[in-house]
Design an enzyme around this catalytic site. Structure first.
Site, PDB file in Angstrom:
ATOM      1  N   ASN A 151       0.674  -1.127   0.119  1.00  0.00           N
ATOM      2  CA  ASN A 151      -0.075  -0.054  -0.114  1.00  0.00           C
ATOM      3  C   ASN A 151       0.841   1.358  -0.005  1.00  0.00           C
ATOM      4  O   ASN A 151       0.470   2.396  -0.774  1.00  0.00           O
ATOM      5  CB  ASN A 151      -1.012   0.021   1.177  1.00  0.00           C
ATOM      6  N   GLU A 247       3.895  -4.646  12.637  1.00  0.00           N
ATOM      7  CA  GLU A 247       2.809  -3.643  12.184  1.00  0.00           C
ATOM      8  C   GLU A 247       1.997  -4.106  11.248  1.00  0.00           C
ATOM      9  O   GLU A 247       2.094  -4.307   9.948  1.00  0.00           O
ATOM     10  CB  GLU A 247       3.493  -2.509  11.658  1.00  0.00           C
ATOM     11  N   CYS A 281      -2.941   1.486   6.466  1.00  0.00           N
ATOM     12  CA  CYS A 281      -3.144   0.991   7.846  1.00  0.00           C
ATOM     13  C   CYS A 281      -3.996   1.941   8.960  1.00  0.00           C
ATOM     14  O   CYS A 281      -4.958   1.430   9.485  1.00  0.00           O
ATOM     15  CB  CYS A 281      -2.034   0.397   8.436  1.00  0.00           C
TER      16      CYS A 281
HETATM   17  P1  NAD Z   1       0.358  -9.432   3.465  1.00  0.00           P
HETATM   18  O1  NAD Z   1       0.325  -9.948   4.968  1.00  0.00           O
HETATM   19  O2  NAD Z   1      -0.278 -10.126   2.581  1.00  0.00           O
HETATM   20  O3  NAD Z   1       1.684  -9.346   2.881  1.00  0.00           O
HETATM   21  C1  NAD Z   1       2.766  -8.615   3.457  1.00  0.00           C
HETATM   22  C2  NAD Z   1       4.206  -8.920   3.196  1.00  0.00           C
HETATM   23  O4  NAD Z   1       4.193 -10.171   3.675  1.00  0.00           O
HETATM   24  C3  NAD Z   1       4.318  -9.214   1.597  1.00  0.00           C
HETATM   25  O5  NAD Z   1       5.517  -8.799   1.058  1.00  0.00           O
HETATM   26  C4  NAD Z   1       4.154 -10.577   1.527  1.00  0.00           C
HETATM   27  O6  NAD Z   1       4.744 -11.191   0.311  1.00  0.00           O
HETATM   28  C5  NAD Z   1       4.780 -11.171   2.527  1.00  0.00           C
HETATM   29  N1  NAD Z   1       4.559 -12.561   3.194  1.00  0.00           N
HETATM   30  C6  NAD Z   1       3.085 -13.121   2.765  1.00  0.00           C
HETATM   31  N2  NAD Z   1       2.916 -14.300   3.523  1.00  0.00           N
HETATM   32  C7  NAD Z   1       4.335 -14.527   3.970  1.00  0.00           C
HETATM   33  C8  NAD Z   1       4.878 -15.369   5.034  1.00  0.00           C
HETATM   34  N3  NAD Z   1       4.011 -16.612   5.228  1.00  0.00           N
HETATM   35  N4  NAD Z   1       5.972 -15.365   5.363  1.00  0.00           N
HETATM   36  C9  NAD Z   1       6.658 -14.091   5.500  1.00  0.00           C
HETATM   37  N5  NAD Z   1       6.305 -13.309   4.637  1.00  0.00           N
HETATM   38  C10 NAD Z   1       5.078 -13.296   4.016  1.00  0.00           C
HETATM   39  O7  NAD Z   1      -0.121  -7.840   3.560  1.00  0.00           O
HETATM   40  P2  NAD Z   1      -0.577  -6.972   2.106  1.00  0.00           P
HETATM   41  O8  NAD Z   1      -1.833  -7.399   1.807  1.00  0.00           O
HETATM   42  O9  NAD Z   1       0.533  -6.950   1.499  1.00  0.00           O
HETATM   43  O10 NAD Z   1      -0.823  -5.377   3.024  1.00  0.00           O
HETATM   44  C11 NAD Z   1      -1.652  -4.972   3.420  1.00  0.00           C
HETATM   45  C12 NAD Z   1      -1.756  -5.062   5.200  1.00  0.00           C
HETATM   46  O11 NAD Z   1      -0.954  -4.259   5.868  1.00  0.00           O
HETATM   47  C13 NAD Z   1      -3.155  -4.313   5.597  1.00  0.00           C
HETATM   48  O12 NAD Z   1      -3.574  -5.275   6.685  1.00  0.00           O
HETATM   49  C14 NAD Z   1      -2.844  -3.320   6.280  1.00  0.00           C
HETATM   50  O13 NAD Z   1      -3.450  -2.640   7.302  1.00  0.00           O
HETATM   51  C15 NAD Z   1      -1.223  -3.606   6.836  1.00  0.00           C
HETATM   52  N6  NAD Z   1      -0.172  -2.438   6.884  1.00  0.00           N
HETATM   53  C16 NAD Z   1       0.059  -2.305   8.216  1.00  0.00           C
HETATM   54  C17 NAD Z   1       0.846  -1.040   8.706  1.00  0.00           C
HETATM   55  C18 NAD Z   1       1.159  -0.514   9.790  1.00  0.00           C
HETATM   56  O14 NAD Z   1       2.074   0.105   9.992  1.00  0.00           O
HETATM   57  N7  NAD Z   1       0.698  -1.116  10.964  1.00  0.00           N
HETATM   58  C19 NAD Z   1       1.368  -0.198   7.403  1.00  0.00           C
HETATM   59  C20 NAD Z   1       0.833  -0.615   6.136  1.00  0.00           C
HETATM   60  C21 NAD Z   1      -0.106  -1.813   5.764  1.00  0.00           C
END
Ligand code: NAD
Length: 512
Positions: A151, A247, A281
């Site tokens: 995002n 996060e 987020c």
């Molecule tokens: P996601 O969890 O699907 O993916 C995030 C990352 O993790 C990607 O690089 C993905 O390839 C990797 N990943 C997936 N499975 C994994 C595993 N088993 N082991 C290690 N890595 C793995 O999340 P997304 O859809 O890319 O992002 C959106 C989410 O992120 C939303 O829930 C949003 O709220 C959250 N977010 C949180 C913050 C914060 O600071 N709290 C900031 C931005 C986004």
């Protein structure tokens, strides 16, 4: 066709995937995933390069990061172009969310590195003072794995990498498979500024590659992403006994009090729910407005949301959702809410054209029986619920599995503070919301399902170190009174310390 489409690969070949534009579903090209062996090789290079990087004076590492601000400014148009190609976000959003905040992070952390990371002499208390001296050494952890979402793919990669590097670690980044080029720019900028190639590296791929990184030879994982993935990573890190910061997602509430400036509250409700197409987020995902001002507030929000433009152009107010999975979730939440009685005052449907657009949407008549008000939606939806009073707003705001942040709109800062202290959230913001992540002095992190650990804040860089106390002896003595052999003299010494140091209220205070 999905935005991320795995391609058929022969056994033994690296996995590949094709990317499709969320703006018009045109082909963006193919990417090759790093294999588990590639990840291990990157980690081995990072491990070998880290001691020399850590041995450089902190000021030298900081100078390199400071130089990265110039590289960032010089490269900004190329980075924005990558972001626009992979996400379709408007140029104004790419500049503010990704470039401006990154410049501030690089500049701010580099200016504070020496102060935060140099050895710290701590004055000891009481009876220890005459005999010992304490130094706290902020020892780099070693190799840090950084895993990031799509995002805000550039800034959410650059910020943790920068902190980890300043602290003397080497880093391997795994950006989201949805936005690989935008994420990799973080590594390119830092390398161009002078960080050695093996000290900051990138591996590409989906969850499988991310999992290989978490299972590999890393000393910490800094993860930003969904709750489901965060739980998986926490399990592995727990088993391996390595630290991680998580996060995760949010369902941030906005509370509009009766004394709020309704113009600002309405403008904030629209912007903070919809910027980055609601995929932040810290987006406002639920709005609780006190009944006495609800009609006027809804009127203003409706008017402002109806005036928004969306589409492919760089100057539109709103771009597409960045992935088809996201379009499915947003459509499902809005449809379920409408079926359960919510009314769309503005929008409420997928947008026109081939892209992954969803109309800027204002929903009224929502309640907590709807997933729209309880699960993370991550879309351009202002969901407004009337409440009797502030107490009901606080109760409903806290009625959530998430606890990332919250906002309170009121003309009275003391009221905002009072309400804020009752909210079970990582942070609270008055008359604004998502800016909290850019406030470098503020520790940032979620409560409940929104995460574990905090990032940023005045000791941000120290979170990528082990605070190692080194206790030095003041005197050269052959032995200590309390060491073997125990004699009548040992007991007498301890009895004397107890009597002198703790036997009287005045001395006790001196000793504390
Ligand atoms: P996601 O969890 O699907 O993916 C995030 C990352 O993790 C990607 O690089 C993905 O390839 C990797 N990943 C997936 N499975 C994994 C595993 N088993 N082991 C290690 N890595 C793995 O999340 P997304 O859809 O890319 O992002 C959106 C989410 O992120 C939303 O829930 C949003 O709220 C959250 N977010 C949180 C913050 C914060 O600071 N709290 C900031 C931005 C986004």
């Amino acid at each position: 066709m999905a935005i991320v489409e795995p391609l058929p690969t022969e056994t033994g070949e690296r996995r590949r995937w094709a990317l499709t534009s969320p703006v018009d579903r045109s082909a963006l090209g193919e990417w090759e995933a790093s294999s588990a062996a590639d990840v291990d090789a990157a980690l081995a290079r990072a491990r070998a390069a880290q001691p020399a990087w850590a041995a450089r004076p902190i000021a030298e590492r900081a100078a390199i990061i400071r130089r990265a601000v110039e590289v960032l400014i010089a490269r900004k148009d190329e980075i924005v172009e990558s972001l626009r190609v992979e996400t379709g976000k408007p140029r104004a959003e790419a500049l503010t969310i990704e470039i401006l905040s990154s410049a501030d992070f690089l500049n701010h952390w580099s200016a504070r590195a020496v102060r935060q990371l140099r050895d710290e002499r701590r004055r000891l208390h009481g009876y220890l003072l005459p005999v010992k001296r304490l130094t706290v050494h902020y020892q780099p952890l070693g190799v840090v794995g950084v895993i990031t979402p799509w995002n805000a793919p550039f800034v959410l990669s650059l910020n943790p990498i920068t902190q980890a590097l300043l602290a003397g670690n080497s880093v391997v980044l795994k950006p989201s498979e949805v936005t690989p080029r935008s994420g990799a720019w973080a590594v390119d900028v830092l390398r161009e500024a002078g960080v050695p190639e093996d000290v900051v590296q990138v591996v590409h791929g989906d969850g499988e590659t991310g999992a290989a990184l978490v299972a590999g030879d890393v000393d910490k994982i800094a993860f930003t992403g969904s709750v489901a993935t965060g739980r998986r990573i926490a399990e592995v890190c727990g088993r391996r006994l390595i630290p991680c910061t998580l996060e995760l997602g949010g369902k941030d509430a906005m509370i509009v009090c009766a004394d709020a400036d309704l113009e600002r509250a309405a403008a904030g409700a629209v912007y903070l729910s919809m910027f980055n197409t609601g995929q932040v987020c810290l987006s406002v995902e639920r709005i609780y407005v006190v009944d006495s001002v609800a009609d006027e507030f809804v009127r203003l929000v409706t008017e402002k949301a109806a005036a928004l433009t969306y589409g492919a152009g760089p100057d539109k107010d709103m771009g597409p959702l960045f992935s088809d999975r996201q379009l499915e979730i947003v459509s499902r939440h809005v449809d379920q809410a409408k079926q359960a009685g919510a009314v769309a005052a503005v929008g409420g449907s997928p947008g026109k054209g081939d892209g992954l657009f969803f109309e800027p949407t204002v929903l009224v008549g929502v309640d907590h029986s709807m997933p729209l008000m309880t699960e993370e939606t991550f879309g351009p939806i202002a969901a407004i619920m009337r409440v009797r009073d502030e107490d009901e707003a606080v109760r409903l705001a806290n009625d959530s599995a998430y606890g990332l942040s919250a906002s309170v709109f009121t003309n009275d800062p003391a009221r905002a503070e009072r309400i804020g202290k009752r909210l079970i959230t990582g942070s609270v913001v008055h008359n604004d919301a998502a800016t909290i992540y850019g406030v470098t002095e503020a520790p940032f992190g979620g409560r409940k399902a929104s995460g574990v650990g905090q990032v940023n804040g005045v000791d941000a860089l120290r979170k990528f170190t082990h605070a190692q106390p080194i206790l030095l002896a003041r005197w050269r003595t052959k032995s200590e009174h309390v060491w073997y052999p125990y004699t009548a003299d040992t007991e007498k010494t301890i009895e004397t310390i107890l009597r002198v140091a703790f036997g009287n209220r005045f001395v006790r205070r001196l000793m504390s």
